[in-house]
Write a protein that holds these residues in place. Structure first.
Motif, PDB file in Angstrom:
ATOM      1  N   SER A  57      42.256  46.760 -15.588  1.00 55.44           N
ATOM      2  CA  SER A  57      42.958  46.870 -16.869  1.00 55.44           C
ATOM      3  C   SER A  57      43.680  45.575 -17.211  1.00 55.44           C
ATOM      4  N   ASN A  58      44.276  44.939 -16.206  1.00 58.12           N
ATOM      5  CA  ASN A  58      44.954  43.667 -16.420  1.00 58.12           C
ATOM      6  C   ASN A  58      43.977  42.603 -16.917  1.00 58.12           C
ATOM      7  N   LEU A  59      42.777  42.583 -16.336  1.00 55.34           N
ATOM      8  CA  LEU A  59      41.762  41.632 -16.785  1.00 55.34           C
ATOM      9  C   LEU A  59      41.374  41.893 -18.235  1.00 55.34           C
ATOM     10  N   HIS A  60      41.188  43.162 -18.586  1.00 58.23           N
ATOM     11  CA  HIS A  60      40.760  43.483 -19.947  1.00 58.23           C
ATOM     12  C   HIS A  60      41.834  43.119 -20.963  1.00 58.23           C
ATOM     13  N   ARG A  61      43.100  43.387 -20.638  1.00 59.63           N
ATOM     14  CA  ARG A  61      44.171  43.172 -21.604  1.00 59.63           C
ATOM     15  C   ARG A  61      44.556  41.704 -21.769  1.00 59.63           C
ATOM     16  N   HIS A  62      44.485  40.940 -20.677  1.00 57.24           N
ATOM     17  CA  HIS A  62      45.114  39.623 -20.687  1.00 57.24           C
ATOM     18  C   HIS A  62      44.160  38.440 -20.504  1.00 57.24           C
ATOM     19  N   ALA A  63      42.906  38.677 -20.126  1.00 52.62           N
ATOM     20  CA  ALA A  63      42.079  37.555 -19.668  1.00 52.62           C
ATOM     21  C   ALA A  63      40.720  37.520 -20.372  1.00 52.62           C
ATOM     22  N   ASP A  87      39.183  35.604 -13.432  1.00 53.18           N
ATOM     23  CA  ASP A  87      39.007  35.440 -14.877  1.00 53.18           C
ATOM     24  C   ASP A  87      38.991  33.965 -15.219  1.00 53.18           C
ATOM     25  N   SER A  88      38.594  33.660 -16.445  1.00 51.91           N
ATOM     26  CA  SER A  88      38.441  32.275 -16.883  1.00 51.91           C
ATOM     27  C   SER A  88      39.552  31.825 -17.811  1.00 51.91           C
ATOM     28  N   SER A 104      55.910  41.972 -18.916  1.00 49.39           N
ATOM     29  CA  SER A 104      54.691  42.224 -19.671  1.00 49.39           C
ATOM     30  C   SER A 104      54.580  41.229 -20.807  1.00 49.39           C
ATOM     31  N   THR A 105      53.349  40.787 -21.079  1.00 49.14           N
ATOM     32  CA  THR A 105      53.102  39.920 -22.229  1.00 49.14           C
ATOM     33  C   THR A 105      52.314  40.656 -23.289  1.00 49.14           C
ATOM     34  N   ALA A 106      52.090  41.975 -23.108  1.00 42.25           N
ATOM     35  CA  ALA A 106      51.271  42.714 -24.056  1.00 42.25           C
ATOM     36  C   ALA A 106      51.984  43.949 -24.594  1.00 42.25           C
ATOM     37  N   GLY A 107      53.307  44.029 -24.451  1.00 37.86           N
ATOM     38  CA  GLY A 107      54.053  45.155 -24.963  1.00 37.86           C
ATOM     39  C   GLY A 107      53.888  46.420 -24.164  1.00 37.86           C
TER      40      GLY A 107
END
Length: 345
Positions: A57-63, A87-88, A104-107
């Motif tokens: 989930s972290n990869l999908h939201r932030h990367a 991730d890239s 958090s950086t995504a709220g």
């Protein structure tokens, strides 16, 4: 000299591409299946599921370009699970701070990486703005264990479109406290290439031989029923490396400042073509690491591009190099090892 801990054996269960929200469910199922097969309790298997889902989930939201590798580990009679998230970009300037609950950086609630750290027996990472992030977590059954820092680790990835990889690594301890590392590149791609490299790894792990040249010659005689492989073997003992190889599996001694020293492999194919096998001995200073990789990894990498990476555990180094130097049109494998004097931070 303190003996290095025996490296675990690794079973690659594959990569989960994180390109939609459903990837978290796939990662959770793969990791939970592995936990159940290894005999984890229901509670611990549930914690494995949480860690896998949070990483995905972290990869999908932030990367961008995120992927998660799920691996079964075996050390002695105990089985564990290892998760490697890559991730890239965009990368993080302060990875330790980003792992604290509530950041958090995504709220969101920001509990993802904090949960990974709490539930895992060990969790670590390396991140560089503009390059991306690598996160590694290990989970073992029962009570939380003190991490065992292995001086060697490797990671492989199949060519785009294939489920199995024809490249693999293996490692084992020597009787005098040293370390033997192997990378095998089965000819071609797909199941037959994977069968060839598996036969090489099995022959390496099942042999009592400790001289790299003798090991390569032994493998050449015993895997002729396969399509063959390019193979390199390195033995690290104290401040030296003894290296032998047939084919185009590269061996390099790399330094944090970007300096590198290539090690010599002879032409040939283990199992089919061999004119000669030769051993070469090299000095291994404390700050150097040994990197073996198949030709699915470009040779145009330098540790100078990754400040501080060489001080981290070998799996973070291997995953970073595989992410950035691995090519998608070929199977790829990287193994990284350090001598007894070069312990990871």
């Amino acid at each position: 000299m303190t003996a290095a801990p025996a490296p675990p054996t690794v079973e690659e269960l594959g990569w989960v591409a994180v390109d939609d929200p459903g990837a978290a469910g796939v990662a959770r199922r793969v990791a939970t299946d592995c936990a159940q097969r290894l005999g984890f309790s229901q509670q611990r298997a549930g914690e494995v599921a949480i860690v896998a889902a949070e990483l995905a989930s972290n990869l999908h939201r932030h990367a961008d370009g995120g992927a998660l590798s799920v691996r079964c580990l075996r050390r002695a009679a105990i089985g564990g699970i290892e998760l490697v998230a890559v991730d890239s970009g965009p990368g993080m300037r302060d990875l330790p701070f980003s792992s604290v609950d509530g950041h958090s950086t995504a709220g969101t609630l920001g509990i993802g990486l904090g949960a990974v750290g709490r539930l895992s027996d060990s969790a670590s990472g390396y991140s560089l703005p503009g390059k991306g992030t690598v996160l590694v977590a290990q989970l073992w059954p029962g009570e939380k264990r003190r991490p065992v820092r292995s001086p060697v680790a490797g990671l492989s990835r199949p060519i785009t479109g294939e489920k199995v990889c024809g490249d693999r690594y293996a490692a084992r301890a020597t009787g005098d406290g040293g370390l033997l590392v192997l990378v095998a590149d089965g000819l071609g791609h797909g199941p037959l290439a994977a069968a060839a490299s598996a036969a090489v790894a099995d022959g390496f792990l099942g042999s009592a031989l400790e001289a790299p040249g003798a090991i390569v010659e032994h493998l050449h005689r015993t895997v002729s029923h396969t399509r063959g492989a390019a193979v390199s073997v390195a033995r690290l003992t104290g401040g030296s490396v003894v290296f032998a190889g047939l084919g185009n599996v590269a061996g390099t001694i790399a330094f944090p400042d970007g300096d590198r020293r290539g090690m010599v492999s002879m032409p040939g194919i283990v199992g089919h073509q061999s004119r000669s096998v030769r051993e070469f001995t090299y000095e291994l200073p404390p700050e150097g690491v040994v990197v073996l990789h198949s030709d699915g990894v470009s040779d145009r990498w330098s540790l100078r591009d990754y400040p501080g990476l060489a001080r981290h555990e070998p799996l973070l180094v291997a995953a970073t190099l595989l992410r950035d130097a691995g090519v998608r049109r070929d199977d790829a494998c990287v193994a990284v090892a350090r001598g007894a004097a070069g312990e990871a931070a």
